[in-house]
Design a protein around this motif. Structure first.
Motif, short mmCIF file in Angstrom:
data_model
loop_
_atom_site.label_atom_id
_atom_site.label_comp_id
_atom_site.label_asym_id
_atom_site.label_seq_id
_atom_site.Cartn_x
_atom_site.Cartn_y
_atom_site.Cartn_z
N ALA A 1 24.89 5.82 -12.83
CA ALA A 1 26.14 6.10 -12.11
C ALA A 1 27.32 6.19 -13.06
N ASN B 1 29.03 9.70 -13.47
CA ASN B 1 30.22 9.57 -12.61
C ASN B 1 29.89 9.85 -11.14
N THR B 2 28.75 9.34 -10.70
CA THR B 2 28.35 9.51 -9.31
C THR B 2 28.46 8.17 -8.57
N ASN B 3 28.26 8.23 -7.26
CA ASN B 3 28.33 7.02 -6.45
C ASN B 3 27.26 6.03 -6.90
N MET B 4 27.67 4.77 -7.15
CA MET B 4 26.76 3.78 -7.70
C MET B 4 25.62 3.44 -6.74
N LYS C 1 24.37 5.32 -4.44
CA LYS C 1 23.46 6.46 -4.38
C LYS C 1 22.55 6.50 -5.59
#
Length: 245
Positions: A207, A211-214, A216
């Motif tokens: 994540a 830089n994505t939703n943790m 997810k």
């Protein structure tokens, strides 16, 4: 001297940015290592194999697949660098041998960016006055290619270390049970718990890097490992029943 919280966040961001490619390689190497080794462990558990057999199969998989992945990483990154250099040489040849055509391409590129008239011609003149700058612009704006900052050997080493370091976690309980004579009744369950923790850790790193939703990223990593383990477990169980029938 007190360090402000925002400074800590900034320093952490700088660290991630500086070593992002290495961390990214560690993440993907770690995911593959943990998933494949856990699948081997699950298959051994499904087949009811002894801890010593699980260790042999797991370590063979760990070393062989880790080496294979690191070689793949090395060749991939080396190929990326070679491809960039090949196209860069082509651009140099075109700049030296068909400069007017290349100059027109620069003009078209910057016209699309909104430049026009005398300003456009000034930009074209400045860029084409230096061959290195000219080629750099062509590489970035025409071919959309950028120089790789990933040393192939370093990336291969990171892949190998991550694959083996994280991939060893599912096996660690089996080593403990074998060498310290622990009861083997719950070692697969303990291995599942430790591997799930490793999946969560890898998901957090993933994540951060992407830089994505943790939540997810963690869910995807745990789900991937879980599916691989379930499939391996039932394959091992089915094969053990068929072969022992």
């Amino acid at each position: 001297m007190d360090v402000k919280p925002e400074d800590k966040l900034h320093n952490g961001g700088v660290f991630l940015e500086k070593y992002q490619e290495y961390i990214g390689e560690f993440v993907y190497g770690g995911i593959d290592g943990s998933v494949t080794t856990f699948a081997v462990v699950a298959g051994a558990a499904g087949a009811g194999l002894d801890a010593s057999i699980a260790i042999i199969l797991g370590m063979a998989n760990l070393i062989a697949d880790g080496f294979s992945m690191s070689v793949g990483s090395y060749l991939s990154n080396k190929s990326e660098i070679a491809n960039y250099e090949k196209h860069r040489k082509i651009e140099y040849w075109e700049v030296e041998n068909i400069p007017e055509m290349e100059k027109q391409e620069i003009r078209d590129i910057y016209r699309e960016k909104g430049f026009d008239g005398e300003l456009l011609e000034q930009v074209v003149d400045v860029i084409t006055s230096n061959k290195d700058r000219w080629v750099d612009v062509m590489m970035k704006d025409e071919l959309e290619m950028f120089p790789s900052s990933k040393p192939p050997l370093n990336m291969a080493l990171v892949t190998f270390i991550a694959f083996n370091l994280v991939g060893f976690i599912p096996l660690s309980v089996y080593f403990s049970a074998y060498f310290f004579a622990y009861p083997q009744s719950h070692i697969f369950l303990i291995s599942c718990i430790l591997t799930s923790i490793a999946f969560v850790f890898i998901g957090i790193l993933k994540a951060k890097v992407t830089n994505t939703n943790m939540l997810k990223a963690i869910s995807e990593t745990v789900l991937l490992g879980g599916i691989a383990a379930i499939l391996a477990y039932f394959v091992g169980d089915v094969l053990e029943r068929l072969l022992s029938a």
